[in-house]
Enzyme design. Structure first.
Site, PDB file in Angstrom:
ATOM      1  N   HIS A  80       0.869  -1.176   0.000  1.00 39.41           N
ATOM      2  CA  HIS A  80       0.000   0.000   0.000  1.00 39.41           C
ATOM      3  C   HIS A  80       0.906   1.227   0.000  1.00 39.41           C
ATOM      4  O   HIS A  80       1.450   1.610   1.037  1.00 39.41           O
ATOM      5  CB  HIS A  80      -0.939   0.002   1.214  1.00 39.41           C
ATOM      6  CG  HIS A  80      -1.891   1.165   1.243  1.00 39.41           C
ATOM      7  ND1 HIS A  80      -3.252   1.040   1.444  1.00 39.41           N
ATOM      8  CD2 HIS A  80      -1.682   2.498   1.098  1.00 39.41           C
ATOM      9  CE1 HIS A  80      -3.833   2.224   1.429  1.00 39.41           C
ATOM     10  NE2 HIS A  80      -2.892   3.136   1.224  1.00 39.41           N
ATOM     11  N   HIS A  82       1.850   5.138  -2.386  1.00 35.86           N
ATOM     12  CA  HIS A  82       1.323   6.176  -3.284  1.00 35.86           C
ATOM     13  C   HIS A  82       2.492   6.774  -4.058  1.00 35.86           C
ATOM     14  O   HIS A  82       2.950   7.876  -3.759  1.00 35.86           O
ATOM     15  CB  HIS A  82       0.600   7.265  -2.491  1.00 35.86           C
ATOM     16  CG  HIS A  82      -0.650   6.793  -1.828  1.00 35.86           C
ATOM     17  ND1 HIS A  82      -1.905   6.954  -2.386  1.00 35.86           N
ATOM     18  CD2 HIS A  82      -0.853   6.146  -0.656  1.00 35.86           C
ATOM     19  CE1 HIS A  82      -2.825   6.431  -1.581  1.00 35.86           C
ATOM     20  NE2 HIS A  82      -2.210   5.929  -0.519  1.00 35.86           N
ATOM     21  N   LYS A  85       2.146  10.337  -5.504  1.00 38.97           N
ATOM     22  CA  LYS A  85       2.180  11.498  -4.605  1.00 38.97           C
ATOM     23  C   LYS A  85       3.572  11.736  -4.030  1.00 38.97           C
ATOM     24  O   LYS A  85       3.864  12.819  -3.531  1.00 38.97           O
ATOM     25  CB  LYS A  85       1.241  11.287  -3.410  1.00 38.97           C
ATOM     26  CG  LYS A  85      -0.238  11.240  -3.729  1.00 38.97           C
ATOM     27  CD  LYS A  85      -1.027  11.216  -2.405  1.00 38.97           C
ATOM     28  CE  LYS A  85      -2.523  11.215  -2.634  1.00 38.97           C
ATOM     29  NZ  LYS A  85      -3.074   9.878  -2.923  1.00 38.97           N
ATOM     30  N   HIS A 231      -9.539   2.455   0.402  1.00 37.14           N
ATOM     31  CA  HIS A 231      -9.119   3.225   1.586  1.00 37.14           C
ATOM     32  C   HIS A 231     -10.341   3.323   2.500  1.00 37.14           C
ATOM     33  O   HIS A 231     -11.374   3.862   2.087  1.00 37.14           O
ATOM     34  CB  HIS A 231      -8.668   4.627   1.186  1.00 37.14           C
ATOM     35  CG  HIS A 231      -7.261   4.685   0.696  1.00 37.14           C
ATOM     36  ND1 HIS A 231      -6.874   4.135  -0.491  1.00 37.14           N
ATOM     37  CD2 HIS A 231      -6.144   5.219   1.258  1.00 37.14           C
ATOM     38  CE1 HIS A 231      -5.571   4.335  -0.655  1.00 37.14           C
ATOM     39  NE2 HIS A 231      -5.097   4.993   0.391  1.00 37.14           N
ATOM     40  N   GLU A 234     -10.507   6.066   7.459  1.00 30.29           N
ATOM     41  CA  GLU A 234      -9.254   6.684   7.920  1.00 30.29           C
ATOM     42  C   GLU A 234      -9.635   7.899   8.766  1.00 30.29           C
ATOM     43  O   GLU A 234      -9.433   9.050   8.377  1.00 30.29           O
ATOM     44  CB  GLU A 234      -8.394   7.079   6.714  1.00 30.29           C
ATOM     45  CG  GLU A 234      -6.946   7.372   7.081  1.00 30.29           C
ATOM     46  CD  GLU A 234      -6.073   7.653   5.866  1.00 30.29           C
ATOM     47  OE1 GLU A 234      -6.551   7.501   4.717  1.00 30.29           O
ATOM     48  OE2 GLU A 234      -4.910   8.030   6.069  1.00 30.29           O
ATOM     49  N   ASP A 331       2.439   3.237   2.950  1.00 31.67           N
ATOM     50  CA  ASP A 331       1.558   4.344   2.608  1.00 31.67           C
ATOM     51  C   ASP A 331       2.365   5.481   1.990  1.00 31.67           C
ATOM     52  O   ASP A 331       3.191   5.237   1.138  1.00 31.67           O
ATOM     53  CB  ASP A 331       0.733   4.801   3.823  1.00 31.67           C
ATOM     54  CG  ASP A 331      -0.647   5.319   3.413  1.00 31.67           C
ATOM     55  OD1 ASP A 331      -0.985   5.234   2.220  1.00 31.67           O
ATOM     56  OD2 ASP A 331      -1.395   5.786   4.287  1.00 31.67           O
ATOM     57  N   ASN A 332       2.198   6.699   2.466  1.00 23.97           N
ATOM     58  CA  ASN A 332       2.763   7.859   1.773  1.00 23.97           C
ATOM     59  C   ASN A 332       4.225   8.117   2.142  1.00 23.97           C
ATOM     60  O   ASN A 332       4.673   7.745   3.222  1.00 23.97           O
ATOM     61  CB  ASN A 332       1.927   9.095   2.094  1.00 23.97           C
ATOM     62  CG  ASN A 332       0.482   8.907   1.684  1.00 23.97           C
ATOM     63  OD1 ASN A 332      -0.238   8.132   2.290  1.00 23.97           O
ATOM     64  ND2 ASN A 332       0.081   9.581   0.632  1.00 23.97           N
TER      65      ASN A 332
HETATM   66 ZN   LIG Z   1      -3.082   5.157   1.182  1.00 26.50          ZN
END
Ligand SMILES: [Zn+2]
Length: 437
Positions: A80, A82, A85, A231, A234, A331-332
């Site tokens: 997971h 990104h 981004k 998603h 959250e 994640d990010n």
């Molecule tokens: Zn995410």
């Protein structure tokens, strides 16, 4: 000639002797495990793992690197992320560190800057870091409101082909579910996803449209043979129960594809009975859950002038105990949703152990960045050490958990197909051309 873990033999056939392996990520070898760790010699031949044998029992004539009990892990899976981004922080940061701040900043950055060159440059940068850290499988969400889906999926297809021998890449279309009412857009999105061999995903929200949106999504996924990765919840709001709604929709629609739900933070804010019922439904529906501990701890329970009192993570242990497939991921990275991070699975594991308390004992914890995410991604051929599989391995000086988890393991050595790779990380200055100096 003696070799160390820093410089294993560059030979067609050699032995990594006196290795310590996380048993949960090893197939076809059994030995007495102490807190999930076993000792073995690994025989490497022509880029493959050719044997996993008791220490000291590998053929004596082979070149040998004595690891002196240093750990060997399979390459990591990070399912997971990104990549689209990643690293925009210097250009558009998050002024207050909140979820809303992140949404607004990313939206502005996307609208202004995300042409093909910009997306490609940042994606490649992230992949070079992940590769150097020892990852060989990544799933990325791609922001997919029109017309971004066309730009990002084009770039993704090229990048996936270019990287196929280093990192297996999967993509998920992260699209605004409210835009499903635009039938032309939604049909085009589904076609784009199908063409790319990707998954479909989004951010379902509580409200009168939720049931229709989920049913439409699962029907479209079913009709087109797509898996789904959403998603979910959250937020710290206990009234957010879309996880339960998703499980009900999977069962109601008889959906047979694979469904993954990321985050699921609010589950940990609900009363025990309600949460337990949802966990049971999730298990029944066969949904996999990905926890994103670093991003959750960063964004959740953040209010100005107030110290956070919650770690932000889902009911990871309860879900796993109920038989739900669970894993953790990055994640990010360096974007408004998470200001830090470098797609380093060792950092993700170390933080997951601390935030989710996966320790004492750590017995099977190593699964959360190896076998489990590989299985979630439908790639059970990766994320484990097994005879006949590529020698995609990460070698550490650390011998036991207290050593492994106390340092960043920056001196690790990564073997791909049995050969040491260059672990140099890309220089941030390389991004100046797209981010501004
Ligand atoms: Zn995410």
């Amino acid at each position: 000639m003696t070799y160390s873990f820093m410089s294993p033999p560059n030979a067609g056939r050699f032995v990594l002797s006196n290795a310590t392996l996380p048993a949960v990520a090893v197939e076809g070898y059994s030995a007495t495990a102490i807190e999930g760790l076993v000792h073995a010699d690994l025989i490497i031949e022509d880029g493959l793992v050719a044997g996993i044998v008791a220490p000291g029992t590998a053929p004596q004539e082979l070149a040998k690197s004595d690891l002196r009990d240093g750990m060997v892990w399979p390459c990591f899976a990070d399912v997971h992320t990104h990549l689209d981004k990643g690293h925009i922080w210097p250009r558009n940061n998050n002024p207050d560190g909140t979820f809303m701040g992140a949404l607004t900043s990313v939206g502005a950055d996307r609208a202004t800057h995300w042409n093909a060159e910009d997306v490609r440059k940042r994606m490649e940068f992230s992949l070079r870091s992940a590769y150097a850290h020892g990852t060989n499988l990544i799933r990325t969400h791609l922001d997919s409101p029109a017309p971004q889906h066309l730009i990002s999926f084009d770039v993704f297809g090229e990048v996936r082909d270019a990287w196929k021998d280093k990192i297996a890449l999967q993509a998920v279309a992260l699209f605004p579910m409210d835009d499903m009412v635009n039938e032309t857009y939604f049909a085009e999105l589904v076609a784009t996803v199908k063409r790319a061999g990707a998954l479909i995903g989004g951010v379902p929200k509580m409200g009168p449209d939720l049931t229709w949106q989920l049913d439409t999504l699962f029907r479209a996924a079913s009709d087109n043979g797509l898996d789904v990765d959403l998603h979910v919840d959250e937020t710290d709001d206990p009234a957010a129960e879309t996880l339960r709604a998703i499980a009900e929709a999977v069962l109601r629609n008889g959906f047979t594809g694979k469904v993954t739900a990321g985050h699921c933070c609010s589950l940990a804010r609900q009363d025990d009975e309600l949460a337990k019922r949802t966990v049971e439904l999730v298990a029944k529906a066969g949904i996999s859950i990905i926890s994103l501990p670093m991003c959750n701890m960063y964004l959740q329970d953040r209010y100005p002038g107030r110290t956070p009192r919650w770690r932000g993570v889902t009911l990871f242990k309860e879900l796993a105990a109920a038989g739900v497939q669970t894993a953790v991921a990055s994640d990010n990275t360096r974007d408004p949703f998470y200001a830090y991070g470098d797609l380093d699975a060792v950092e993700v594991f170390r933080e997951a152990v601390r935030i989710l308390q996966l320790d004492h004992p750590l017995d099977t914890a190593a699964r959360v960045v190896t076998t489990s995410p590989a299985d979630v991604a439908g790639r059970p051929d990766t994320g484990r050490i097994a005879v006949g599989r590529p020698a995609d391995l990460v070698l550490f000086s650390a011998r036991r958990w207290s050593e492994f988890l106390s340092r960043p393991q920056s001196d690790r050595v990564v073997l791909r197909r049995g050969k040491v790779i260059d672990r140099s990380l890309p220089d941030y200055r390389e991004l100046d051309s797209v981010l501004g100096a």
